[in-house]
Design a protein around this motif. Structure first.
Motif, mmCIF file in Angstrom:
data_model
loop_
_atom_site.group_PDB
_atom_site.id
_atom_site.type_symbol
_atom_site.label_atom_id
_atom_site.label_comp_id
_atom_site.label_asym_id
_atom_site.label_seq_id
_atom_site.Cartn_x
_atom_site.Cartn_y
_atom_site.Cartn_z
ATOM 1 N N GLY A 1 0.811 -1.208 0.000
ATOM 2 C CA GLY A 1 0.000 0.000 0.000
ATOM 3 C C GLY A 1 0.850 1.266 0.000
ATOM 4 O O GLY A 1 0.466 2.285 -0.581
ATOM 5 N N LYS A 2 2.010 1.199 0.632
ATOM 6 C CA LYS A 2 2.926 2.349 0.657
ATOM 7 C C LYS A 2 3.943 2.291 -0.483
ATOM 8 O O LYS A 2 4.835 3.125 -0.563
ATOM 9 N N ASP B 1 4.902 7.643 -3.609
ATOM 10 C CA ASP B 1 3.966 7.898 -2.524
ATOM 11 C C ASP B 1 4.023 9.352 -2.080
ATOM 12 O O ASP B 1 5.055 10.011 -2.133
ATOM 13 N N ILE B 2 2.890 9.841 -1.609
ATOM 14 C CA ILE B 2 2.745 11.232 -1.203
ATOM 15 C C ILE B 2 3.634 11.556 -0.006
ATOM 16 O O ILE B 2 4.231 12.633 0.066
ATOM 17 N N GLU B 3 3.750 10.610 0.940
ATOM 18 C CA GLU B 3 4.548 10.864 2.137
ATOM 19 C C GLU B 3 6.000 11.145 1.773
ATOM 20 O O GLU B 3 6.628 12.045 2.343
ATOM 21 N N GLY B 4 6.549 10.405 0.824
ATOM 22 C CA GLY B 4 7.922 10.614 0.409
ATOM 23 C C GLY B 4 8.132 11.996 -0.185
ATOM 24 O O GLY B 4 9.143 12.659 0.074
ATOM 25 N N LYS B 5 7.189 12.454 -0.997
ATOM 26 C CA LYS B 5 7.318 13.763 -1.619
ATOM 27 C C LYS B 5 7.242 14.877 -0.584
ATOM 28 O O LYS B 5 8.003 15.856 -0.645
ATOM 29 N N VAL B 6 6.338 14.731 0.368
ATOM 30 C CA VAL B 6 6.197 15.744 1.414
ATOM 31 C C VAL B 6 7.460 15.833 2.260
ATOM 32 O O VAL B 6 7.984 16.922 2.536
#
Length: 519
Positions: A132-133, A452-457
């Motif tokens: 999922g991640k 994944d969005i978390e990595g970009k943030v």
């Protein structure tokens, strides 16, 4: 009637749990227990049927098959995977056995079997969370899956010994399976992109891997995983995985429902599950220090340990063979560990970012393949995430800028790009340790193309914390994610599908301009 209730409860509680930020699988577990409780107060008997068992098993097989499609077996044959997995199993069993013997009053043989059941971590949960991640191919994801495979093999041996049955002599044919790889490749090439591709996946996962391995006395789960791994190097392996995604997800709902519908626990079972849940940090801490001993960095050890800090469905399978009276307590302990582990793994990167300064002092000074660069040298443009989007951006920018570098969290993918002539190295943009050490004196622009969005943030935030005042651009599928990335420090975050439409339109515009001038 039962099927209607399963679907209704699973959807309702899955949606409710998702709305508060937890993975839907926690809701599916809750739905199972709710259905079990419903059966005690209403005439609607909702029981664990043979149909539900079968669908749940198919879901597990498909999950393991798709995990195998993303595995490079050479990455499993490493010291940290084999050594870490075996040492953790040995130490955990040695700790839990006397506890079960002395506290629970079990005989020694049953105490050992219970300790073994508790020593395993969940392949289903870890694979689902990592998938999922989109971290199955990341270094820590491959280490976690590798250790789980070691544990699954141990579980197979334990079940064979305790059941009194041994694999058929025909099981030796497993060693000849690599000879089938060329034929499997040709089948995959010939299957096209539609329903035949899905049917091929079902054939390999459920028939050849599942029924085939079971027929010769081997684990059907192991069979599905092996057949998936045999296709992992094929260029269309990821396409096959995506084609099976919806079928696999629906079938897996049955697996989580099945656990809860098995029955409501009594007081003793609840107390056992609570004590077992309190012991989860012990599993995680032991994994963390074992992996550090194998020269992994604190971040890789931490993320791997969180993925493995739960109890396993294989523990239930072992119990069904050797400890049937412990099935309900172990099922509750497993469910509780899922409830604890799933949301924690969802924020694992943020947790490491918060506690990294306390964890990094435990690192050794010896180097490991997951070591990351400490300087970007003359790099002027950095592309983070070298999948299809990142690779396309890299190739386009490299036409005008020779001082360009790509980063990817998959060492195998970085090596593949190097062989193709691109300047790509292994590094994880979500790693605060990387950002603390890296030097980037000439950097002017960064493309955030991670999946994944978390990595970009995290990457955008860390770049700005490093004092980088250049241009940061990202892409994403959703408008709300674009806003999060820009709030973290990116100059622009474009919507992928919108930009695809703009690019297509620009080609038409160029064609009309050059080939259809006004008369």
């Amino acid at each position: 009637m039962s099927e209607a209730l399963w679907i209704t409860f699973a959807f309702t509680l899955g949606l409710l749990v998702k709305s508060v930020g937890l993975p839907p699988l926690v809701g599916y577990l809750a739905a199972g227990f709710a259905l079990s409780g419903l059966a005690t107060v209403t005439p609607l008997a909702v029981e664990n049927t043979e149909f539900l068992d079968h669908v749940a098993h198919l879901g597990v097989l498909l999950l393991l098959f798709t995990v195998g499609l993303k595995l490079k077996l050479r990455s499993i044959l490493s010291a940290e995977v084999i050594g870490g997995g075996l040492l953790h199993f040995t130490i955990t069993t040695a700790i839990f056995t006397p506890a079960a013997y002395l506290v629970l009053g079990m005989d020694f043989q049953h105490a050992v079997l219970l300790a073994i059941a508790l020593s395993f971590s969940s392949t289903v949960l870890a694979a689902k969370v990592l998938e999922g991640k989109r971290e199955l191919r990341a270094f820590h994801g491959r280490v976690a899956i590798g250790i789980l495979i070691v544990q699954d093999l141990i579980a197979l041996v334990v079940m064979s010994v305790t059941s009194g049955e041994s694999p058929s002599p025909w099981s030796l044919l497993v060693f000849a399976l690599p000879l089938l790889r060329p034929a499997l490749y040709r089948l995959l090439d010939a299957s096209g992109h539609d329903e035949l591709l899905v049917l091929l996946g079902l054939l390999l996962a459920l028939v050849l891997g599942g029924i085939g391995f079971d027929a010769v006395g081997l684990s059907s789960e192991l069979g599905a995983l092996i057949f998936g791994a045999m296709l992992a190097n094929h260029p269309r392996a990821i396409e096959l995985s995506r084609s099976l995604w919806s079928v696999k997800e629906v079938f897996l709902v049955a697996f989580f429902l099945q656990i809860g519908i098995g029955g409501l626990p009594d007081h003793d079972a609840l107390m056992f599950a609570l004590v077992a849940a309190l012991a989860l940090p012990l599993k995680g801490v032991l994994f963390f220090f074992l992996l550090l001993a194998f020269r992994l960095r604190a971040r890789s050890s931490f993320l791997t340990s969180l993925s493995l800090s739960n109890y396993s469905e294989f523990g239930l399978i072992v119990a069904s063979v050797a400890l049937p009276e412990w099935l309900i307590p172990l099922a509750i302990a497993l469910s509780l560990s899922f409830v604890i582990s799933a949301p924690i793994n969802r924020i694992s990167h943020s947790l490491y970012e918060r506690y990294s300064q306390r964890l990094t002092p435990f690192e050794g000074h010896r180097r490991h393949p997951d070591e990351q660069p400490i300087s970007l040298g003359d790099t002027r443009i950095l592309v983070m995430g070298m999948g299809r989007t990142g690779s396309a951006a890299y190739d386009r920018l490299a036409e005008a800028e020779p001082n360009i570098m790509g980063l990817d969290s998959d060492p195998a993918k970085a090596h593949m790009h190097l062989k193709a002539g691109r300047n790509v190295v292994f590094a994880d943009g979500e790693d605060t340790t990387f950002w603390a050490d890296v030097k980037m004196p000439n950097l002017k622009a960064v493309v955030l193309a991670m999946s994944d969005i978390e990595g970009k943030v995290i990457a955008a935030r860390q770049l700005r914390h490093k004092g980088f005042d250049g241009y940061i651009i990202a892409h994403t599928m959703f408008a709300d994610e674009a806003e999060l990335i820009k709030e973290a420090g990116a100059n622009e975050a474009y919507l992928t599908m919108n930009e695809t439409g703009v690019a297509l339109a620009s080609h038409i515009d160029d064609y009309m301009t050059h080939n259809h001038q006004p008369r």
